[in-house]
Design a protein around this motif. Structure first.
Motif, PDB file in Angstrom:
ATOM      1  N   ILE A 136     -20.178 -36.401  33.565  1.00  0.00           N
ATOM      2  CA  ILE A 136     -19.305 -37.369  31.981  1.00  0.00           C
ATOM      3  C   ILE A 136     -18.322 -36.207  31.829  1.00  0.00           C
ATOM      4  O   ILE A 136     -17.933 -35.030  31.820  1.00  0.00           O
ATOM      5  CB  ILE A 136     -20.299 -37.392  31.508  1.00  0.00           C
ATOM      6  N   VAL A 177     -18.577 -42.761  30.187  1.00  0.00           N
ATOM      7  CA  VAL A 177     -17.086 -42.426  30.622  1.00  0.00           C
ATOM      8  C   VAL A 177     -16.703 -40.811  31.044  1.00  0.00           C
ATOM      9  O   VAL A 177     -16.852 -39.682  30.516  1.00  0.00           O
ATOM     10  CB  VAL A 177     -16.385 -43.043  30.160  1.00  0.00           C
ATOM     11  N   TYR A 178     -16.287 -40.764  32.538  1.00  0.00           N
ATOM     12  CA  TYR A 178     -15.069 -39.740  32.156  1.00  0.00           C
ATOM     13  C   TYR A 178     -13.464 -39.687  32.220  1.00  0.00           C
ATOM     14  O   TYR A 178     -13.102 -40.338  33.201  1.00  0.00           O
ATOM     15  CB  TYR A 178     -15.549 -38.479  33.052  1.00  0.00           C
ATOM     16  N   THR A 179     -13.234 -38.851  31.848  1.00  0.00           N
ATOM     17  CA  THR A 179     -11.421 -39.536  31.479  1.00  0.00           C
ATOM     18  C   THR A 179     -10.481 -37.953  31.893  1.00  0.00           C
ATOM     19  O   THR A 179     -10.453 -37.402  31.518  1.00  0.00           O
ATOM     20  CB  THR A 179     -11.358 -40.085  29.919  1.00  0.00           C
ATOM     21  N   THR A 204     -18.804 -36.517  25.642  1.00  0.00           N
ATOM     22  CA  THR A 204     -19.442 -36.822  25.183  1.00  0.00           C
ATOM     23  C   THR A 204     -21.113 -37.058  24.349  1.00  0.00           C
ATOM     24  O   THR A 204     -21.210 -35.843  24.110  1.00  0.00           O
ATOM     25  CB  THR A 204     -20.898 -37.714  26.784  1.00  0.00           C
ATOM     26  N   GLY A 228     -20.759 -46.763  27.766  1.00  0.00           N
ATOM     27  CA  GLY A 228     -20.028 -46.040  26.872  1.00  0.00           C
ATOM     28  C   GLY A 228     -19.675 -44.269  27.758  1.00  0.00           C
ATOM     29  O   GLY A 228     -19.173 -44.304  27.000  1.00  0.00           O
ATOM     30  N   SER A 252     -22.594 -47.606  32.206  1.00  0.00           N
ATOM     31  CA  SER A 252     -21.184 -48.437  31.742  1.00  0.00           C
ATOM     32  C   SER A 252     -21.821 -49.196  30.596  1.00  0.00           C
ATOM     33  O   SER A 252     -20.855 -49.285  28.959  1.00  0.00           O
ATOM     34  CB  SER A 252     -20.941 -49.743  32.845  1.00  0.00           C
TER      35      SER A 252
END
Length: 286
Positions: free
Chosen positions: A189, A272-274, A193, A270, A267
């Motif tokens: 992640i 996530v890993y961008t 976060t 929320g 999910s």
């Protein structure tokens, strides 16, 4: 579960039954779990009976081999006593010189397999074992026990015949005799976060496993493992099944359900890993 107590005349037997199955009196027994438990009992009974039959046959083979050995020694002794002194001396010297070779062959090909099968006895028929063969860890099920070899089946149906002399020098992990399996799942992640999302993830996972006490324990950990490139955070989610993975299909089903729920929670929260912004260079010549 306490509704089944009337079946047991002795309350202590009921207590032992709960300890062996890992259940509590307050646990709710579903129809699916009852079917699974009855099927498991029948399989265990069959495997124990078949294993005892295999061991009995192995003992008969060992007994026959010992009888042949004794008979051979008896014939050899008669042959030596019937020779002259000179011939007997030469035969005796040859026999003495050959004893170490014979002893080595007997130890490697007869004594070691027998000791492995009857004394060490690392598995029975039907046991799932993990064995390293040819540098590769194999997940196998024992199908037949012999004095000199053991037959295994792999998950894809491949049949293995492995000499006991090799198995006696190999580390063997017996899954059936092992306790409840603990497993971890890696997720990657963003290092930015919010930590509260991870707390929520852990809390939701704990609710999930408590919803199915017959299949999972309450043990849930969500640990930080490492940070890579200052932007990717590795998280390790540890969980524990109620039993071992002897029934591999059942284990795969439970694993799939847990991962599916884990993915759903990631999910919904929320998490996530961008990928970081990458520098792009454009060549004017192209």
């Amino acid at each position: 579960m306490k509704d089944f107590k009337f079946i047991f005349k002795n309350p202590s037997v009921f207590t032992v039954f709960l300890e062996q199955t890992g259940l509590k009196k307050s646990d709710e027994v579903t129809k699916d779990f009852l079917e699974f438990f009855i099927e498991k009992c029948y399989k265990e009974k069959y495997m124990i009976s078949y294993s005892l039959k295999q061991l009995h046959n192995a003992i008969d083979r060992v007994s026959f081999a010992v009888q042949i050995l004794i008979f051979s020694i008896y014939i050899l002794s008669i042959f030596l006593t019937g020779k002259t002194d000179k011939d007997s001396t030469g035969a005796l010297i040859s026999a003495i010189l050959g004893i170490p070779i014979i002893a080595s062959l007997l130890r490697e090909n007869l004594i070691q397999p027998i000791m492995f099968l009857f004394v060490t006895h690392p598995y029975d028929v039907g046991d799932r074992v993990l064995i390293t063969l040819g540098g590769k860890l194999e997940n196998l099920v024992v199908s037949e026990l012999n004095v000199f070899s053991t037959h295994f089946y792999r998950w894809d149906g491949t049949c293995f015949f492995v000499p006991n002399s090799i198995l006696s020098q190999t580390a063997i992990c017996n899954i059936r005799r092992s306790g409840p399996l603990m497993e971890y799942h890696h997720i990657q992640i963003s290092s930015k976060t919010d930590v509260r999302k991870l707390y929520d993830l852990k809390r939701n996972l704990q609710k999930y496993v408590k919803k199915y006490p017959n299949y999972y324990t309450d043990y849930i950990l969500v640990n930080y493992e490492k940070v890579v490139d200052s932007n990717k955070l590795y998280i390790k989610v540890l969980m524990q099944y109620k039993t071992n993975i002897q029934n591999y299909e059942h284990y795969l089903g439970l694993k799939s359900n847990f991962i599916c729920y884990l993915n759903k929670q990631i999910s919904q929260l929320g998490i996530v890993y961008t990928l970081p912004t990458q520098k792009i260079a454009i060549d004017a010549k192209t």
